[in-house]
Each structure stands twice: as C-alpha cells, then as structure tokens.
Write an enzyme that holds these catalytic residues in place. Structure first.
Site, short mmCIF file in Angstrom:
data_model
loop_
_atom_site.label_atom_id
_atom_site.label_comp_id
_atom_site.label_asym_id
_atom_site.label_seq_id
_atom_site.Cartn_x
_atom_site.Cartn_y
_atom_site.Cartn_z
N TYR A 94 31.92 -56.39 29.84
CA TYR A 94 32.29 -54.98 30.04
C TYR A 94 33.12 -54.81 31.31
CZ TYR A 94 31.81 -49.87 30.37
OH TYR A 94 32.07 -48.53 30.46
N SER A 108 36.41 -47.01 34.10
CA SER A 108 35.00 -46.93 34.48
C SER A 108 34.89 -47.33 35.94
CB SER A 108 34.19 -47.91 33.62
OG SER A 108 32.89 -48.08 34.12
N1 NAD Z 1 28.57 -43.32 29.67
C1 NAD Z 1 28.86 -43.94 30.81
O1 NAD Z 1 28.01 -44.15 31.68
C2 NAD Z 1 30.29 -44.39 31.07
C3 NAD Z 1 30.63 -44.75 32.39
C4 NAD Z 1 31.92 -45.17 32.64
C5 NAD Z 1 32.86 -45.23 31.63
N2 NAD Z 1 32.51 -44.88 30.37
C6 NAD Z 1 33.53 -44.98 29.34
O2 NAD Z 1 33.73 -43.71 28.74
C7 NAD Z 1 34.28 -43.89 27.44
C8 NAD Z 1 33.52 -43.01 26.47
O3 NAD Z 1 32.18 -43.46 26.40
P1 NAD Z 1 30.92 -42.49 26.25
O4 NAD Z 1 29.96 -42.88 27.29
O5 NAD Z 1 31.36 -41.10 26.10
O6 NAD Z 1 30.35 -43.09 24.87
P2 NAD Z 1 29.89 -42.38 23.51
O7 NAD Z 1 29.34 -43.48 22.69
O8 NAD Z 1 29.04 -41.19 23.81
O9 NAD Z 1 31.25 -41.86 22.88
C9 NAD Z 1 32.16 -42.76 22.29
C10 NAD Z 1 32.66 -42.20 20.97
O10 NAD Z 1 33.54 -43.17 20.40
C11 NAD Z 1 33.18 -43.42 19.05
N3 NAD Z 1 33.52 -44.82 18.74
C12 NAD Z 1 32.85 -45.94 19.14
N4 NAD Z 1 33.46 -47.03 18.69
C13 NAD Z 1 34.55 -46.61 18.00
C14 NAD Z 1 35.59 -47.29 17.32
N5 NAD Z 1 35.62 -48.63 17.24
N6 NAD Z 1 36.57 -46.55 16.75
C15 NAD Z 1 36.55 -45.19 16.80
N7 NAD Z 1 35.58 -44.49 17.43
C16 NAD Z 1 34.59 -45.21 18.03
C17 NAD Z 1 31.69 -43.17 18.98
O11 NAD Z 1 31.28 -42.86 17.65
C18 NAD Z 1 31.54 -41.98 19.95
O12 NAD Z 1 31.74 -40.74 19.31
C19 NAD Z 1 34.19 -45.39 27.15
O13 NAD Z 1 35.45 -45.99 27.38
C20 NAD Z 1 33.19 -45.88 28.18
O14 NAD Z 1 33.37 -47.24 28.49
C21 NAD Z 1 31.24 -44.45 30.07
#
Ligand code: NAD
Length: 272
Positions: A156, A143
C-alpha cells in the site's frame, strides 16, 4: 452560486467513503457528477439520492473500457468534463513483507497496484482529451502513506508513493492545459477494504480498536470523517481559487508532519 456551478466532474469510487463525500459536496457546489463505482447497490444509491445532477456508471477501474464509458457518459449526459477525481484505492491492512506468502505476493501486488495505480493511469488516459478541451483539473487521492512509512504495509505504501509520482509526472505532461494535483488524507472512517487475502473482508470503519489506537498517533487527536477532506477537492477543482497550482500534493492528515509528542489539549504541554 456554488463554487463549481456549471462544472462537470467524474469521481471514481464515488459510491462510498471519501469519494461519496466529494460527490455530495460537488453537487452542493453546483456541479454535475459522473460516478464510476464497482458496487451496483452503492452506484444506485448515489444516483437515487441525486437523480438530476449525478449519473453512475458501474464498472471496475482496472478495466480500460469502463473508463471510456464513464468519460462518454459525462460528455453525453452533461456535455463536457472539467474535473477528474481518481479516488479508488484498496488497502493491505498493514501486512508486513515477511508475513506475506512468497507465492501469493505476485497476486497481492497485481490486485493492489492495478487498482491503486493503473486505475488512475487508465482513467486519466481515457479522460485526457475531454479535460484538455476544457483546460480542466485532475485530482488524485493519494494518502499520508504517500509520504510516511508505517500507515500500511509495503504494497500500500509503495502504491501511494507511486500516486505522488503520477501527480508530478502528469502535471509536467499536461501543463499548460490541465492542472494535476493530489490530496493525501490520513486515517479516515470509511469502508476501506483490503485486497484478497489481506483484509478483503474487512472495512476500516468497523475496526474500532484500530481506529482508536491510530487516533492517539495523530497530532489533532482524532480520526477524520470523509467530509473533512472535501474542501480541498473543491478548491483544487476551482480554477478561480487554485489556477496557479499544479503538481502539488496536499496533506489532510491531522498534522502528521508535526508528528511526535502531541501537546496536551488543556495545558499545551507535551504529553508523556
Ligand atoms: N480511509 C482511509 O483511512 C484513507 C486514508 C488515506 C487515503 N485513503 C484513500 O482514499 C481513497 C478512497 O478510499 P476510502 O477510504 O473512501 O474507501 P471506501 O472503500 O470507503 O471507498 C472506495 C469506493 O471505491 C469502490 N471501489 C473499490 N474498488 C473498486 C474498483 N476496482 N473499481 C471501481 N470501484 C471500486 C468501493 O466500492 C467504494 O465505494 C483510496 O484511494 C484510499 O487509498 C483512504
């Protein structure tokens, strides 16, 4: 021919958000994909959308046995594993340390770090021999919070800094067999949720006021969609494109490195 024709990938959290966009893009590039996803309905939806190239395993990344099942699924269904994308993460909705209840802190820490850090360690450990066999590629979603303060709370931000440490150490340990790299997205319109008690019932894409104010801090001036990041996931999976790259973390964050006053779009002058 797609750039990942004949490759087999495993994507954790591939049911929604960035993970789902990566799965869809990998399929378009010719890959077969195993999705490890906690939410049964999301797992079924991605499998129904791509019944031939996608197989979903329902499980929680905090559970070691789930990762063994997912790796076995790749080998049994598709015969090999070339690419591992560790992607599941949960947020803390920017909770400041002083606002956390002392007695709740161990539970908050445990839930967030077992998901964001241990989940990646377990997944890579379970998949490592299959990946070494294919001289494959590991990609971990970090991130902008793996570099900068202020995009989350202490839990986080520390967890995403830890992911950068994992990329470096695992690249060291897995060379020369497997390349290990990270991608560091900035704010993205997804369903990202928080740990219990710290936004566990919130989803980032519904926080329109928060996203609008974040957009103002991003040099490119907008919050990204999951699809904006997928090209990097393809490139790092593809040895023909990035075969000499390991131990690197690539930002996909709208230009936070040049954060500060962003230029006014029409004039190119600094905004007040
Ligand atoms: N959205 C943002 O702004 C952002 C920014 C930087 C980094 N990220 C990172 O991107 C990655 C994906 O996040 P996202 O934003 O797509 O989130 P999201 O919640 O849309 O997708 C995450 C997916 O993981 C699944 N999940 C959650 N906990 C779980 C577990 N314990 N076991 C199995 N599956 C699980 C959820 O059901 C979901 O389908 C993460 O590592 C997040 O930290 C997100």
């Amino acid at each position: 021919m797609g750039r990942l024709e004949g490759q087999v990938a495993l994507v954790t959290g591939g049911g929604d958000g960035i993970g789902r966009a990566v799965v869809e893009r990998y399929v378009r590039e010719g890959a077969k994909v195993v999705v490890l996803e906690r939410d049964k309905e999301l797992a079924k939806a991605i499998e129904d959308a791509y019944p031939e190239p996608v197989a979903a395993v329902v499980g929680d990344v905090r559970d070691p046995a789930t990762h063994v099942t997912a790796t076995r699924c790749a080998l049994d269904m598709f015969g090999r594993l070339d690419v591992y994308v560790g992607n599941v993460g949960v947020y803390d909705y920017g909770a400041k340390l002083d606002d956390l209840e002392l007695a709740q802190l161990p539970g908050n820490f445990h839930e967030l770090f077992t998901t964001n850090v241990l989940g990646y360690l377990l997944g890579v450990r379970a998949a490592s021999s299959a990946l070494r066999h294919r001289r494959g590629s590991i990609i971990l979603t970090s991130s902008s919070s793996g570099t900068y303060a202020g995009g989350g709370g202490a839990l986080y931000v520390a967890s995403k800094h830890a992911v950068v440490g994992l990329v470096r150490q695992l690249a060291y340990e897995f060379a020369p067999d497997v390349r290990v790299n990270g991608i560091a997205p900035g704010a993205t319109r997804t369903g990202l949720t928080g740990v219990t008690g710290l936004g566990g019932d919130r989803h980032l894409r519904e926080e329109t006021g928060m996203l609008d104010s974040i957009a103002k801090t991003i040099p490119l001036g907008f919050v990204s969609e999951p699809e904006h990041h997928t090209g990097l996931y393809v490139a790092l999976a593809c040895a023909a494109d990035t075969g000499f790259v390991t131990g690197a973390v690539f930002p996909s964050d709208g230009g936070l490195e040049v954060r500060g006053r962003r230029a006014a779009r029409s004039t190119g002058e600094a905004t007040p």
